[in-house]
Structure formats: C-alpha cells, structure tokens
Motif scaffolding. Structure first.
Motif, PDB file in Angstrom:
ATOM      1  N   CYS A  82       3.346  35.168 -12.583  1.00  6.91           N
ATOM      2  CA  CYS A  82       5.225  35.144 -13.488  1.00  6.91           C
ATOM      3  C   CYS A  82       5.405  33.938 -12.506  1.00  6.91           C
ATOM      4  CB  CYS A  82       5.635  36.304 -12.755  1.00  6.91           C
ATOM      5  SG  CYS A  82       7.436  35.848 -13.188  1.00  6.91           S
ATOM      6  N   ASP A  83       6.485  33.303 -13.347  1.00  2.00           N
ATOM      7  CA  ASP A  83       6.622  32.056 -13.136  1.00  2.00           C
ATOM      8  C   ASP A  83       8.098  31.850 -12.351  1.00  2.00           C
ATOM      9  OD1 ASP A  83       7.024  31.301 -15.611  1.00  2.00           O
ATOM     10  OD2 ASP A  83       5.966  29.661 -15.924  1.00  2.00           O
ATOM     11  N   SER A  88      10.093  37.745  -8.591  1.00  2.00           N
ATOM     12  CA  SER A  88       8.958  38.330  -8.117  1.00  2.00           C
ATOM     13  C   SER A  88       9.160  39.731  -7.321  1.00  2.00           C
ATOM     14  CB  SER A  88       8.461  37.047  -7.202  1.00  2.00           C
ATOM     15  OG  SER A  88       7.685  37.136  -5.978  1.00  2.00           O
ATOM     16  N   THR A 120       4.732  36.106  -7.934  1.00  2.00           N
ATOM     17  CA  THR A 120       4.751  34.525  -8.569  1.00  2.00           C
ATOM     18  C   THR A 120       4.027  33.647  -8.117  1.00  2.00           C
ATOM     19  OG1 THR A 120       6.395  33.710  -6.513  1.00  2.00           O
ATOM     20  CG2 THR A 120       7.318  34.040  -9.022  1.00  2.00           C
ATOM     21  N   VAL A 123      -1.419  33.137 -10.603  1.00  2.00           N
ATOM     22  CA  VAL A 123      -1.707  31.785 -11.591  1.00  2.00           C
ATOM     23  C   VAL A 123      -1.938  32.145 -12.615  1.00  2.00           C
ATOM     24  CG1 VAL A 123      -3.704  29.319 -12.163  1.00  2.00           C
ATOM     25  CG2 VAL A 123      -2.365  30.240  -9.930  1.00  2.00           C
ATOM     26  N   GLU A 127      -4.255  28.664 -16.699  1.00  2.00           N
ATOM     27  CA  GLU A 127      -3.294  27.345 -15.907  1.00  2.00           C
ATOM     28  C   GLU A 127      -4.200  26.521 -14.443  1.00  2.00           C
ATOM     29  OE1 GLU A 127       0.644  27.621 -15.697  1.00  2.00           O
ATOM     30  OE2 GLU A 127       1.134  29.123 -17.061  1.00  2.00           O
TER      31      GLU A 127
END
Length: 129
Positions: A82-83, A88, A120, A123, A127
């Motif tokens: 998750c970005d 998170s 978070t 990766v 990507e």
C-alpha cells in the motif's frame, strides 16, 4: 468458572470454525453432483446451528476495510502493499470472519477474524525499488 469451562470454550471454538466452513460452502454454488434433497437437508441443519449460536450469544464479526488492526480481534494472514500511509496497519480484506461470545464477564473472542492487512513498507508488485 468451572473446571469444565476450558473444554466448553474449546468445543465452541471448534464448532464455530466448522460452522464458518459450512457457511462459506453453503454460500457457494452447490456442485452439480450434489443432490438437491441432500443439499436442502444440509442447509436446514446449518440454519439450526445458526439459531443455536444465536441462543448461546455467539456471533460472527467482519471488520470493515480500513479498520485499524486490533491483534486481539484480527489475525493477519497476508500483507498487502500500500502506498497510502493512512492505510498502513489497517484491514485490507477479510478472509474468514471472527466469532465472539458475550457472557456475564463481557465479550470473549473465540476466533479472531483472518484478515489481509495493508503495509506501506512493501513494494507493490511490478514496481522498481
């Protein structure tokens, strides 16, 4: 509590896990070779079991997506990349609902909900690092 209470709680835990497996199977489409009369009897027994759980004040719970992790109520079975920092350590999805029993001492967890949790630090697949 009585000396039998741990045995009773274990039996209830095992029953709720079996009940959840049967419930998930019932919610899936019945396999073609599964005879309709057997399936109907199976569903009736499941409905009776659900009524007994209600009488025992045992209920299932499914945390909503985005709920902060509570390790007393949730068991993380997989982490999901998750970005979004706010997500998170929050529930991403529920694999198996949890069960809890409400008695004179308050709520007791019989089985935590199996959940996927956002992380978070992972990766996302595909990507570059």
């Amino acid at each position: 509590g009585s000396r039998f209470e741990p045995c009773i709680l274990q039996a209830i835990r095992e029953f709720t896990m079996a009940f959840d497996n049967v419930r998930r199977y019932r919610n899936a489409a019945a396999p073609e070779p599964f005879r309709s009369d057997v399936y109907a009897r199976f569903r009736q027994q499941l409905d009776c079991a659900a009524q007994r759980l209600t009488l025992l004040q045992i209920s299932s719970f499914e945390p909503a997506m985005g709920t902060p992790l509570d390790l007393k109520r949730h068991r993380v079975v997989k982490l999901v990349a998750c970005d979004v920092p706010e997500h998170s350590e929050c529930v991403a999805d529920v694999r198996v609902p949890g069960f809890e029993w409400i008695d004179h001492q308050g709520t007791q967890r019989l089985q935590p909900a199996d959940v996927l949790a956002y992380d978070t630090d992972l990766v996302p697949v595909g990507e570059d690092q």
